[in-house]
Scaffold this motif. Structure first.
Motif: not given
Length: 299
Positions: A261-264, A270-284
């Motif tokens: 995660s990071r503050d953007v 693209h899109g809206t929102g200031d918190l980015e979450v990066q998903l690479r696996s089911e665990g994420d």
């Protein structure tokens, strides 16, 4: 009245006293409050008030706007309960869809050429804000194919207003499988595996976000899929090796985890929102569930 809110507000200044809810003295009071802060309250850019639809149609739209995904928005207000509010709004929506050029000219004048060229006509919205709604209104919205939100307002004291979505029509969600481009014959098998893995994450995230509440709507844009209540709370953008999910949860309110995660805030995406979450696996995805819920509650 059907589904009267049980929300209670208390003041803790000088002891605990309940602040009684009330309706506005006039419909115009609610309209002025919402139009003055439409982006914060509804996630909608304000375009015009009391918009006249012309002598032939003979109507006057309370508020016109454009939401975060570029969808045209009509907002109609009623001081208390009015069984005709939905039909009135749909009457105006029919006019709007038939007068796209006029609406886009208004968008161009207020928000610029680029925004006007990207109006999302596949999902125009009607938002009805009133003191309350009948049970017939609630059922009609749940069965309707148009995007309609019924929002109940209450005023508390002199400086507080609550907006509560009591019913929302969820437009049919066509599931279009995402296919990522392949690069070179030697890399075909690897690209296929990556694509399948990302498609699996897309499906898992889609199910989780839609499952957060009956009021969740999914809006497809070319660059992202938006999930919204009244406002967007999540925007999903696929990449070849991960999913990027932008949330309305405040970055300062969560623990930022490098690589996840990071503050953007202030960064273009693209899109809206200031918190980015990066998903690479089911665990994420499992780690992100609480962030999804937090963002949903904030919308």
């Amino acid at each position: 009245m059907e589904g009267v809110s049980t929300l209670r507000l208390f003041s803790t200044k000088g002891g605990v006293t309940e602040v009684a809810p009330r309706l506005a003295d006039e419909e115009a009071e609610v309209q002025a409050l919402v139009e003055g802060a439409m982006e914060a309250m509804l996630g909608v850019w304000f375009l015009a008030t009391e918009y006249v639809t012309g002598p032939v149609h003979g109507g006057r739209i309370d508020s016109l706007g454009l939401d975060e995904n570029g969808a045209p928005v009509i907002v109609e207000y009623k001081r208390a309960t009015d069984p005709g509010v939905i039909n009135q709004g749909l009457f105006y929506m029919a006019w709007l869809v038939d007068h796209r050029t006029e609406f886009q000219a208004l968008v161009r004048e207020r928000l610029g050429v680029t925004v006007a060229s990207q109006v999302l006509w596949s999902a125009p919205r009607l938002i009805c804000i009133a003191g309350d709604f009948t049970r017939y209104d609630l059922q009609a919205v749940r069965e309707h194919r148009r995007s309609i939100d019924l929002v109940r307002y209450r005023l508390f004291g002199e400086h507080h207003i609550t907006l509560e979505t009591v019913a929302a029509s969820v437009v049919a969600r066509a599931q279009v499988p995402m296919r990522l481009g392949r690069v070179g014959a030697a890399g075909t098998l690897l690209a296929q595996r990556v694509s399948e893995a990302i498609e699996h994450l897309v499906s898992a995230v889609d199910e989780l976000l839609l499952g957060l509440g009956k009021d969740v709507k999914k809006v497809r844009r070319q660059q992202y899929d938006a999930y919204q209540r009244l406002r967007n709370f999540a925007c999903v953008t696929p990449r070849q090796d991960k999913l990027l999910v932008y949330l309305k949860a405040a970055p300062a309110a969560v623990d930022i985890v490098p690589g996840f995660s990071r503050d953007v805030t202030g960064l273009g995406h693209h899109g809206t929102g200031d918190l980015e979450v990066q998903l690479r696996s089911e665990g994420d995805v499992e780690r992100a569930v609480e962030l999804f819920r937090l963002s949903y509650m904030a919308a």
